[in-house]
Design an enzyme around this catalytic site. Structure first.
Site, PDB file in Angstrom:
ATOM      1  N   HIS A 287      31.262 -75.789  21.028  1.00 18.75           N
ATOM      2  CA  HIS A 287      30.112 -75.927  20.126  1.00 18.75           C
ATOM      3  C   HIS A 287      29.854 -77.392  19.755  1.00 18.75           C
ATOM      4  O   HIS A 287      30.776 -78.069  19.295  1.00 18.75           O
ATOM      5  CB  HIS A 287      30.360 -75.123  18.847  1.00 18.75           C
ATOM      6  CG  HIS A 287      30.511 -73.648  19.106  1.00 18.75           C
ATOM      7  ND1 HIS A 287      31.667 -73.110  19.607  1.00 18.75           N
ATOM      8  CD2 HIS A 287      29.635 -72.621  18.964  1.00 18.75           C
ATOM      9  CE1 HIS A 287      31.500 -71.796  19.758  1.00 18.75           C
ATOM     10  NE2 HIS A 287      30.280 -71.479  19.371  1.00 18.75           N
TER      11      HIS A 287
ATOM     12  N   ASP B 242      27.323 -74.666  22.369  1.00 14.35           N
ATOM     13  CA  ASP B 242      26.343 -73.890  21.611  1.00 14.35           C
ATOM     14  C   ASP B 242      26.022 -74.568  20.270  1.00 14.35           C
ATOM     15  O   ASP B 242      26.783 -75.400  19.781  1.00 14.35           O
ATOM     16  CB  ASP B 242      26.912 -72.499  21.269  1.00 14.35           C
ATOM     17  CG  ASP B 242      27.143 -71.630  22.498  1.00 14.35           C
ATOM     18  OD1 ASP B 242      26.885 -72.088  23.626  1.00 14.35           O
ATOM     19  OD2 ASP B 242      27.597 -70.488  22.308  1.00 14.35           O
TER      20      ASP B 242
END
Ligand SMILES: [Zn+2]
Length: 237
Positions: free
Chosen positions: A196, A53
């Site tokens: 991430h 992400d």
């Protein structure tokens, strides 16, 4: 379960006066309260989806290089603002054959926001991802995993399925060894791992621990017989 409970705890502090049911519906990985959402595949084969992400970031190319060397296709939930800043990196993610999902334009918390606000965030991200990568996302992930009223209508309008996670690596605050141990202990067939390649819409985020953790997680999962698939692949029978 523990990951969602920890996320729930944060949301509990955030949303103060909400009813317990609404707070649960906002953050629980299995909640369907605010639109269709998944957090794992059927698990009928030993595969796992790595998801990243908050990209693209200045550090995404290092991750792409590793995934390419390992022959792994992952799924990137990108923020429109980051795509605007680094369109060529977003394009490289697509060109490498990874799946791209929508992670809103500016990475806001969606709790207590209007349906118009939520619509604008996902629509703007959908547009710039399409423009810069040629890919029309079919998946979304809400920032912080917080879903809210209005999301089901926005999902229907943009044909987006919400994807939570089976395990989240806390890679924005833990060292690599702790991230990889935590993820490996909670890995299972059909699992979706949340990591991430950015930090919200921060420029030049430090994702060194994430990169190190991925390089520990991948060989160890392979030793245990797992193969890697995109989220759409993991969700299919
Ligand atoms: Zn995020």
């Amino acid at each position: 379960m523990r990951a969602s409970r920890l996320v729930g705890f944060t949301a509990g502090a955030l949303v103060g006066g909400m009813s317990a049911a609404a707070a649960y519906g906002t953050v629980a990985k299995s909640s369907q309260m605010f639109g269709p959402s998944v957090y794992r595949g059927p698990g009928n084969r030993k595969s796992i989806a790595l998801t990243f992400d908050d990209g693209p970031s200045e550090s995404t190319p290092q991750l792409l290089e590793y995934l390419d060397a390992e022959g792994i296709k992952a799924t990137f939930f990108q923020c429109g603002m980051n795509v605007h800043r680094l369109p060529h990196v977003a394009g490289d993610v697509a060109a490498a054959g990874h799946e791209i999902g929508n992670h809103t334009y500016s990475h806001p918390k969606l709790t207590f926001k209007s349906r118009d606000f939520i619509d604008r965030e996902f629509t703007a991200a959908q547009q710039i991802i399409q423009d810069e990568t040629g890919i029309t996302p079919m998946l979304l992930r809400a920032p912080y995993g917080f879903r809210w009223m209005g999301m089901s209508q926005v999902q229907a309008k943009l044909s987006l399925l919400s994807v939570m996670w089976t395990v989240i690596g806390y890679d924005w605050r833990w060292p690599a060894g702790k991230i990889s141990d935590y993820v490996l202990r909670r890995s299972s067939a059909g699992g979706i791992v949340c990591l991430h390649d950015g930090r919200g819409v921060e420029e030049k985020p430090d994702i060194l621990e994430t990169l190190k953790a991925v390089k520990e997680i991948v060989p160890r999962l392979r030793d245990h017989g797992y193969r890697f698939e995109t989220v759409s692949e993991v969700l299919s029978d």
